[in-house]
Design an enzyme around this catalytic site. Structure first.
Site, PDB file in Angstrom:
ATOM      1  N   PRO A 164      -5.314   7.549  -3.497  1.00  0.00           N
ATOM      2  CA  PRO A 164      -6.202   6.486  -3.242  1.00  0.00           C
ATOM      3  C   PRO A 164      -5.784   5.205  -3.649  1.00  0.00           C
ATOM      4  CG  PRO A 164      -7.479   8.577  -4.028  1.00  0.00           C
ATOM      5  CD  PRO A 164      -5.962   8.723  -4.441  1.00  0.00           C
ATOM      6  N   GLU A 165      -5.879   4.228  -2.904  1.00  0.00           N
ATOM      7  CA  GLU A 165      -5.514   2.900  -3.117  1.00  0.00           C
ATOM      8  C   GLU A 165      -6.730   1.855  -3.369  1.00  0.00           C
ATOM      9  OE1 GLU A 165      -2.304   1.714  -0.573  1.00  0.00           O
ATOM     10  OE2 GLU A 165      -1.792   3.711  -0.327  1.00  0.00           O
ATOM     11  N   ARG A 179      15.174 -11.983  -7.114  1.00  0.00           N
ATOM     12  CA  ARG A 179      15.025 -10.624  -7.542  1.00  0.00           C
ATOM     13  C   ARG A 179      15.731  -9.836  -6.314  1.00  0.00           C
ATOM     14  NH1 ARG A 179       9.651  -8.772 -10.376  1.00  0.00           N
ATOM     15  NH2 ARG A 179      11.001  -6.897 -10.415  1.00  0.00           N
TER      16      ARG A 179
END
Length: 277
Positions: free
Chosen positions: A2-3, A156
């Site tokens: 679940p997000e 990055r």
């Protein structure tokens, strides 16, 4: 797993049952569920007899006030956990691992097939030294400006998809919604974060609240395995509205090209090679 939209939907479902209620009994059926509790017996001791206060959330964690000592009941669903509300004595789902009974005769059950989730009750000091204290800003309630995030992304080489999944960078996005955000922003997930232009970064941060709002509107995403269900047992309906996730080989809803699946840092990722650059 679940997000953010699923966990927020769970929070909203639990709110009327738990708010201002008193816990009468706690039953933990699997010791692994207490692996984040510094002293396992403290969980039941701190829960039983306590009044439930505000139900909050940060990222994928539910944070619930318990008692009058400033303690916080923490729930994390892991890969396959879900919450269920039921009357006392009603049949339980298989793999019910934790049961919290209230004075109103309701039960809050944590069901977790693989026991990757956990529960704990932390004191303020324990909470301050936990993983939760190292989370980044919440993607729904504390989304930072794109300009500040661009500074953190400069130079990055990590893939932007992987960075969006890093809960220290931004809390709440997972595999499903990261793919949906990148599609909405027109950015390929394999791109090094430091290679993104200012307009591309702005597009990502403009898309995040739109994607999360759609997920919340439809009650979250229940996949075919139904590992995630709402607390009342209904399935979330957002699966039917996903643009790319899980749609390998199907036509892009925008341009008609086939959706492709690839691995990014070990995670299945879905995108449209035409719409995303």
């Amino acid at each position: 797993m679940p997000e953010l939209p699923e966990v927020e939907t769970i929070r909203r479902g639990l709110q009327p049952v738990l708010s201002a209620g008193t816990v009468t009994e706690v039953e933990v059926r699997h010791p692994r569920m207490l692996r984040r509790q510094p002293v396992a017996s403290d969980f039941a001791d701190r829960m039983e007899g306590s009044t439930i206060g505000k139900l909050g959330r940060i990222g994928k964690f539910l944070l619930i006030e318990v008692g009058d000592q400033g303690n916080t009941w923490v729930l994390h669903m892991g890969m396959s956990g879900r919450m269920e509300i039921a009357g006392h004595g009603t049949p339980e789902p298989v793999h019910t691992r934790v049961v919290i009974r209230t004075e109103a005769g309701q039960e809050v059950r944590m069901v977790d097939t693989r026991t990757f989730g956990f529960v704990a009750v932390y004191t303020p000091e324990e909470l301050a030294s936990s993983t939760i204290a190292r989370l980044g800003p919440d993607a729904w309630t504390e989304l930072p400006p794109a300009s500040g995030s661009a500074d953190k992304m400069a130079g990055r080489r990590v893939a932007i998809k992987s960075l969006l999944l890093d809960q220290r960078f931004l809390a709440g996005l997972g595999n499903i919604y990261a793919d949906e955000v990148l599609f909405g922003a027109g950015v390929q997930g394999t791109r090094p974060a430091g290679s993104l232009t200012t307009p591309e970064i702005q597009a990502i941060f403009n898309t995040i609240p739109k994607v999360l709002a759609e997920g919340l509107r439809h009650g979250g995403t229940s996949l075919d395995d139904l590992a995630y269900l709402l607390p009342d047992g209904r399935a979330g309906q957002h699966l039917d509205y996903l643009s790319v996730y899980g749609r390998e080989g199907k036509p892009c809803r925008r341009c008609g090209s086939g959706i492709v699946r690839e691995k990014i840092n070990g995670r299945s990722s879905y995108s449209c090679v035409t719409c995303q650059t």
